[in-house]
Design a protein around this motif. Sequence first.
Motif, short mmCIF file in Angstrom:
data_model
loop_
_atom_site.label_atom_id
_atom_site.label_comp_id
_atom_site.label_asym_id
_atom_site.label_seq_id
_atom_site.Cartn_x
_atom_site.Cartn_y
_atom_site.Cartn_z
N UNK A 120 0.83 -1.20 0.00
CA UNK A 120 0.00 0.00 0.00
C UNK A 120 0.86 1.25 0.00
N UNK A 121 1.86 1.30 0.86
CA UNK A 121 2.75 2.46 0.93
C UNK A 121 3.46 2.67 -0.40
N UNK A 122 4.00 1.59 -0.98
CA UNK A 122 4.73 1.73 -2.23
C UNK A 122 3.82 2.12 -3.39
N UNK A 123 2.56 1.78 -3.32
CA UNK A 123 1.63 2.22 -4.37
C UNK A 123 1.47 3.73 -4.34
N UNK A 124 1.69 4.34 -3.19
CA UNK A 124 1.60 5.79 -3.06
C UNK A 124 2.92 6.48 -3.39
N UNK A 125 4.02 5.74 -3.31
CA UNK A 125 5.33 6.30 -3.62
C UNK A 125 5.61 6.22 -5.12
N UNK A 126 5.31 5.07 -5.71
CA UNK A 126 5.58 4.84 -7.13
C UNK A 126 4.28 4.96 -7.91
N UNK A 127 3.84 6.19 -8.09
CA UNK A 127 2.55 6.44 -8.73
C UNK A 127 2.53 6.03 -10.20
N UNK A 128 3.69 5.96 -10.85
CA UNK A 128 3.74 5.56 -12.26
C UNK A 128 3.44 4.08 -12.44
N UNK A 129 3.68 3.29 -11.40
CA UNK A 129 3.39 1.85 -11.45
C UNK A 129 4.04 1.19 -12.66
N UNK A 130 3.23 0.58 -13.52
CA UNK A 130 3.74 -0.17 -14.68
C UNK A 130 4.50 0.71 -15.65
N UNK A 131 4.31 2.01 -15.60
CA UNK A 131 5.02 2.93 -16.48
C UNK A 131 6.31 3.47 -15.86
N UNK A 132 6.67 2.99 -14.68
CA UNK A 132 7.88 3.44 -13.99
C UNK A 132 9.10 3.15 -14.85
N UNK A 133 9.99 4.14 -15.04
CA UNK A 133 11.13 3.98 -15.95
C UNK A 133 12.49 4.04 -15.26
N UNK A 134 12.54 4.35 -14.01
CA UNK A 134 13.82 4.48 -13.32
C UNK A 134 14.23 3.15 -12.69
N UNK A 135 15.33 3.18 -11.96
CA UNK A 135 15.78 2.01 -11.22
C UNK A 135 15.00 1.95 -9.90
N UNK A 136 14.52 0.78 -9.55
CA UNK A 136 13.81 0.61 -8.28
C UNK A 136 14.77 0.72 -7.11
N UNK A 137 14.24 0.68 -5.90
CA UNK A 137 15.06 0.87 -4.71
C UNK A 137 15.92 -0.33 -4.32
N UNK A 138 15.71 -1.47 -4.96
CA UNK A 138 16.49 -2.66 -4.61
C UNK A 138 15.94 -3.36 -3.37
N UNK A 139 16.76 -4.23 -2.81
CA UNK A 139 16.36 -4.99 -1.62
C UNK A 139 16.37 -4.05 -0.42
N UNK A 140 15.30 -4.13 0.36
CA UNK A 140 15.21 -3.33 1.59
C UNK A 140 14.84 -4.26 2.75
N UNK A 141 14.93 -3.74 3.94
CA UNK A 141 14.68 -4.51 5.15
C UNK A 141 13.54 -3.92 5.94
N UNK A 142 12.71 -4.78 6.48
CA UNK A 142 11.64 -4.37 7.40
C UNK A 142 11.86 -5.12 8.71
N UNK A 143 11.80 -4.41 9.82
CA UNK A 143 11.98 -5.08 11.10
C UNK A 143 10.77 -4.86 12.00
N UNK A 144 10.53 -5.85 12.83
CA UNK A 144 9.47 -5.80 13.84
C UNK A 144 10.10 -6.27 15.14
N UNK A 145 10.76 -5.36 15.87
CA UNK A 145 11.48 -5.75 17.09
C UNK A 145 10.60 -6.42 18.14
N UNK A 146 9.34 -6.04 18.21
CA UNK A 146 8.44 -6.63 19.21
C UNK A 146 8.26 -8.13 18.98
N UNK A 147 8.40 -8.58 17.73
CA UNK A 147 8.23 -10.00 17.41
C UNK A 147 9.57 -10.69 17.10
N UNK A 148 10.69 -9.96 17.30
CA UNK A 148 12.01 -10.50 16.93
C UNK A 148 12.02 -10.97 15.48
#
Length: 88
Positions: free
Chosen positions: A36-64
Amino acid sequence: MGDWSWEWLPSLEEVAAGLPSEVLSAVEKAAADLATVNSMVYLDGVDFQSTGPGIRTHSDPARNLLFEYLTVPRQECISITQVTWLGL
């Protein structure tokens, strides 16, 4: 805003086999939120022409919990590539 989705890459069995259902649920919810968040960041979607952000990390410390994901704007998709859970 497109209809972004998320997936396991290459598959659930390869990425998160053996994890408890509550951990899988936490990853799935976070992945849906990231889509959902990325749909708001990359509004071009299928027409996006640049390089994507690559591999990213998401952490949830409360759940280790930590997972890596790839944002693919042209496919309007988040791909979960690795999950690390340190237990309770």
